[in-house]
Design an enzyme around this catalytic site. Structure first.
Site, mmCIF file in Angstrom:
data_model
loop_
_atom_site.group_PDB
_atom_site.id
_atom_site.type_symbol
_atom_site.label_atom_id
_atom_site.label_comp_id
_atom_site.label_asym_id
_atom_site.label_seq_id
_atom_site.Cartn_x
_atom_site.Cartn_y
_atom_site.Cartn_z
ATOM 1 N N LYS A 1 0.793 -1.439 0.031
ATOM 2 C CA LYS A 1 -0.128 -0.028 0.192
ATOM 3 C C LYS A 1 0.864 1.229 -0.007
ATOM 4 C CE LYS A 1 -1.651 1.728 3.707
ATOM 5 N NZ LYS A 1 -2.298 1.868 5.155
ATOM 6 N N ASP B 1 -5.917 1.358 0.719
ATOM 7 C CA ASP B 1 -6.197 1.856 2.076
ATOM 8 C C ASP B 1 -7.676 1.524 2.424
ATOM 9 O OD1 ASP B 1 -7.734 3.989 1.248
ATOM 10 O OD2 ASP B 1 -6.584 5.505 2.161
#
Length: 222
Positions: free
Chosen positions: A143, A162
């Site tokens: 991420k 996210d």
């Protein structure tokens, strides 16, 4: 094949409306990000990496302020652990993040380190670069690595998964539910599903991240 529910269709219509509303702003941000890779020094690129190191469990704008505090105090490139830690008191897990910054700085900014720009330019593909960053830099997973690459203009074909994005992907029926944790393999599976949704919805993948983020926060930052 999954048949969308009325609720999912309503969510999609809202996403398309929001995209039309903020598309110009998104394109300006993406254009700016591309100039960072085109014109930025290794140190400027490293600053973007540090920003993404600061973001886990902390708000983006708060992380931006913490980075600025490091720069204002001349700590990012010269400060010791205690100096860096003290200036990170506005983000969560400042002890770990201070240690991660020091380790990354030694790796990419020291006299014996790797030139960060040359490192980035040494990979044949963005997914290969992302995997290496996530495996090499402590505190950076898929991420955060995706976030960093988007912020330097390399995010066209990767997703930043996210909690805001995952929440909206679940509402849209792209995934069944928000996972409590993700392996790299699971990340790639969800990213692939998000790419399919992007193609079917007509919203570019690197725009979709901004739209889903904006839907939750009413903010466009980075």
């Amino acid at each position: 094949m999954h048949s969308p529910t009325l609720e999912e269709i309503a969510h999609l219509e809202e996403i398309r409306r929001l995209h039309a509303e903020i598309r110009g702003t998104i394109e300006e941000r993406l254009k700016f990000f591309r100039t960072i890779l085109d014109r930025g020094s290794s140190r400027e690129l490293f600053m973007e990496l540090v920003f993404c190191l600061l973001t886990p469990q902390s708000k983006a704008r708060q992380s931006g302020r913490a980075l600025q505090r490091l720069l204002d105090g001349d700590c990012l490139f010269c400060g010791e652990y205690d100096e860096i830690r003290a200036r990170l008191n506005i983000v969560r897990f400042r002890n770990k993040k201070a240690a991660y910054i020091l380790e990354a700085r030694e790796m990419f900014c020291s006299d014996n380190g790797v030139d960060f720009r040359k490192y980035i330019e040494g990979f044949a593909s963005v997914p290969e670069l992302r995997r290496d960053i996530a495996g090499r830099v402590k505190g950076i997973g898929f991420k955060e690595a995706s976030h960093f690459l988007r912020n330097i203009g390399l995010g066209r074909d990767i997703a930043i998964l996210d909690r805001h994005i995952l929440k909206n992907l679940a509402k849209l029926g792209v995934i069944k539910s928000v996972p409590s944790a993700m392996t790299n393999r699971h990340y790639l599976e969800i990213e692939s599903a998000m790419k399919d949704f992007s193609r079917n919805s007509g919203i570019p993948l690197d725009h979709l991240d901004f739209v889903l983020w904006y839907r939750e926060t009413r903010d466009i930052f980075k």
